[in-house]
Design a protein around this motif. Sequence first.
Motif, PDB file in Angstrom:
ATOM      1  N   LEU A  61     -29.583  22.812   9.816  1.00  0.00           N
ATOM      2  CA  LEU A  61     -30.747  22.213  10.480  1.00  0.00           C
ATOM      3  C   LEU A  61     -30.379  21.676  11.859  1.00  0.00           C
ATOM      4  N   THR A  64     -29.916  24.776  14.179  1.00  0.00           N
ATOM      5  CA  THR A  64     -31.151  25.483  14.549  1.00  0.00           C
ATOM      6  C   THR A  64     -32.171  24.549  15.213  1.00  0.00           C
ATOM      7  N   VAL A  66     -33.689  22.005  14.191  1.00  0.00           N
ATOM      8  CA  VAL A  66     -34.815  21.513  13.388  1.00  0.00           C
ATOM      9  C   VAL A  66     -34.631  20.030  13.083  1.00  0.00           C
ATOM     10  N   TYR A  73     -42.176  20.587  11.225  1.00  0.00           N
ATOM     11  CA  TYR A  73     -41.521  21.758  10.643  1.00  0.00           C
ATOM     12  C   TYR A  73     -42.283  22.100   9.361  1.00  0.00           C
ATOM     13  N   THR A  96     -36.152  37.349   9.660  1.00  0.00           N
ATOM     14  CA  THR A  96     -34.928  36.829   9.039  1.00  0.00           C
ATOM     15  C   THR A  96     -34.057  37.989   8.603  1.00  0.00           C
ATOM     16  N   LYS A 117     -34.426  30.087   9.279  1.00  0.00           N
ATOM     17  CA  LYS A 117     -35.500  29.678  10.172  1.00  0.00           C
ATOM     18  C   LYS A 117     -36.213  30.926  10.706  1.00  0.00           C
ATOM     19  N   ASN A 118     -37.513  30.826  10.786  1.00  0.00           N
ATOM     20  CA  ASN A 118     -38.323  31.915  11.340  1.00  0.00           C
ATOM     21  C   ASN A 118     -37.817  32.301  12.734  1.00  0.00           C
ATOM     22  N   ASN A 126     -40.606  25.920  14.057  1.00  0.00           N
ATOM     23  CA  ASN A 126     -39.779  25.413  12.964  1.00  0.00           C
ATOM     24  C   ASN A 126     -40.283  25.742  11.559  1.00  0.00           C
ATOM     25  N   LEU A 128     -39.294  27.064   8.128  1.00  0.00           N
ATOM     26  CA  LEU A 128     -38.084  27.322   7.339  1.00  0.00           C
ATOM     27  C   LEU A 128     -38.507  28.082   6.090  1.00  0.00           C
TER      28      LEU A 128
END
Length: 744
Positions: A61, A64, A66, A73, A96, A117-118, A126, A128
Amino acid sequence: MNGHFAAVGDAPTTAQYGHGVQVIDEDKEFKCVRQRPSTPTAASLLTLCATACSSNLSSYLVATDVADAGFNYHIISVFGSQSTGKSTLLNNLFGTDFNVMSETERRQTTKGIWMSKNKTAAMTDNILVMDVEGTDGRERGEDQDFERKSALFALATSEVLIVNIWEHQVGLYQGANMGLLKTVFEVNLQLFLKDKQSNPRSLLFFVIRDHIGNTPLANLRNTLIQDLTKIWSSISKPQGLESSRIEDYFDFAFAALPHKILQPEKFVDEVKSLGKRFVAGSRNSKAQLGHGKQELEGGLFLPEYHRRIPADGFSVYAEGVWDQIVNNKDLDLPTQQELLAQFRCDEISREVLISFDIAIGPLEEQQAEASRIGKPLVLANLGETGKQTREKCVKAFEVQAGRYHKAVYARKRTELEGKIDQRLRALYQGQLTAAHKSGVASFSDAVSGAVKAGQKSGAAYEFAEIVGTQKTKCLDQFKTEVQSLTIPEVAWTNFGSQLALFEKELDEASARLRKEEMRRLATRVERWDLGEVVQGPEEGEKPPTEKDLWDRIWNVFTSIVKEAETRFTDRAKSFEASEAEVEVGLWRLRRKSWVALRERVDEEVMEGNILLKLRENFEDKFRYDEAGVPRIWRPVDDIEGIYTRARESTLTLIPLLSRFRLSATYGPPDLPSFIGHQPAGAEPEDEDDLTPIGGVDEEEGKSLEEEMTVLSEGKRQDLVVRFKKMADGVYVEAKRSAIGGVAQ
Ligand code: GDP
Ligand code: MG
């Protein structure tokens, strides 16, 4: 599988997360970078937290971006039978790279729970995505345990649950998918039994795969709704929730996708348009499905689906939740959230205190050092620094911790403020103590300096004015410091009482300085005037007769002291001395004057001086006749007679000079009443530099008679002997000159 991960302890990089991150492994372990006990013994989240920070998830996290997103998110999970193309769907939808079963091997690929994560730009920030291991897979056989646990985990965390299903499975009520949904509903009830107040909803998003197109989506949807209703009514509901309905917990959405292998282009297109739905939605886009059920059209993320776990606490929360699930504990989400809040608030508080330390620590050290060497140090800009640091820290805490459980946050905020204020308070107290000390010192210095300068210049200076100016200056300075330390909304920063104390001490210092000034004044008065008392008469003045010698001295002395007293009183009043202070000053003045006079008298009767005076007196009488004409001795003269008379007359002076006596009483002057009693206002320190006076200071054991004794008995006799020798010498010389005169 673990080949994707860097060695233990390596810093996370985005590159190592190509396939996302494994949250739960195939052994049902929450994945950690650091090794932790294989069987978690402690049930509570808080003990887990010691290791939580090093979880794969938390590093992911952070890597990325986030972790800083707060509530901004979303979490999506996917469910469905093994090898139904779930991972393929996610990869196509979100860009992904979850592992997909190879066409040739046909064995289970996704193990445990993965998160990624997208990566597509079209959707909201964000997202996930959690890829959950397929159920009823051949590797797991009939083991329903993991299925149940992962369903619980997904429900506790996710907003949207994608249910992946083949078109041909729709309507097969007994099929594996229905078994999974039954599990989902059961654990959902179990979960939210404990969480009635927040009662979060989730979206069940059915994605029907290999949709041939013969049966319209609307029909498939109706069939699914019927099946869901059936399943719901078939599950045993916990006490209190017997009458609950499926729509109390779930919204629904439906989509169908063409066969990926047979219609690859169409598949890609449809997936693309499906992806457009992963944006914020609104309550208004819900359409009635009948029987109270609602279908969500348009954007899929409704605020009410969000689990409200701040992103920076998500990994700790997820680990705590998993720990409860895997150990078959009652999963109590509100408690988990409270524990999470405690943990995170403490953690944030620690971080905030580190930044507080960086700003305030060095100032504390400087102050401690200054007080160690006993030198008061007033730190520059302390008020501004303290106020800003306090504000910054509390604000930083508020921004991060404010997202957590409200009551816990409020309590921890109070705790943090307490810690900050405790240290600021000590610092501020030290500051004011230093400002107080140096303020009083510089006040005294400034007043003394101005007085000295005034004396040196010889010009008249106004003591009261000097004190007034300096007091205002020092008081203003202290006031400015007090004001700069004051934070209006913080009660303990009101330092009014310290200000009052400072002013009081300035007044005390003024009083001390005034007293010193009075002493100086008394000494000056006494020095100016007493010289002339024992001087001989002014020219033209009638020479004193021997008898009224002491009368004259006493009279001149007392009148000079009276004048000095008047001047002293005037001067003292000019600097606002009190009556009592003036009285003490006058008392001191009289004493000092007397002592000074007494010293002058002693000087006058010092051996050489007195002998000279006696000789003068004798020679006046011996060498001059009654008319004041010098005698020329002749042999016929009665030299012996004249000598004897002159000698005897001079000798009578000795007892007269020996005692201070007034002619009227033939006794000593009334010194005790002249000096007066020690005034009540006089303090012991007033006596420190005072010479004791016989007859006045009874306890000194010296009588007034002794005080008035100018020549002791011994000295008198000695003086008589020496005087006689001297007179004899003069006589012999006169005799010789008489005879010699005849011979010539
Ligand atoms: P998962 O186990 O549900 O995650 O399934 P995978 O994504 O690993 O895919 C399993 C197999 O299904 C793979 O061989 C895919 O090529 C295949 N597959 C993927 N998508 C589709 C689809 O839309 N239709 C069909 N018939 N096969 C698919
Ligand atoms: Mg898979």
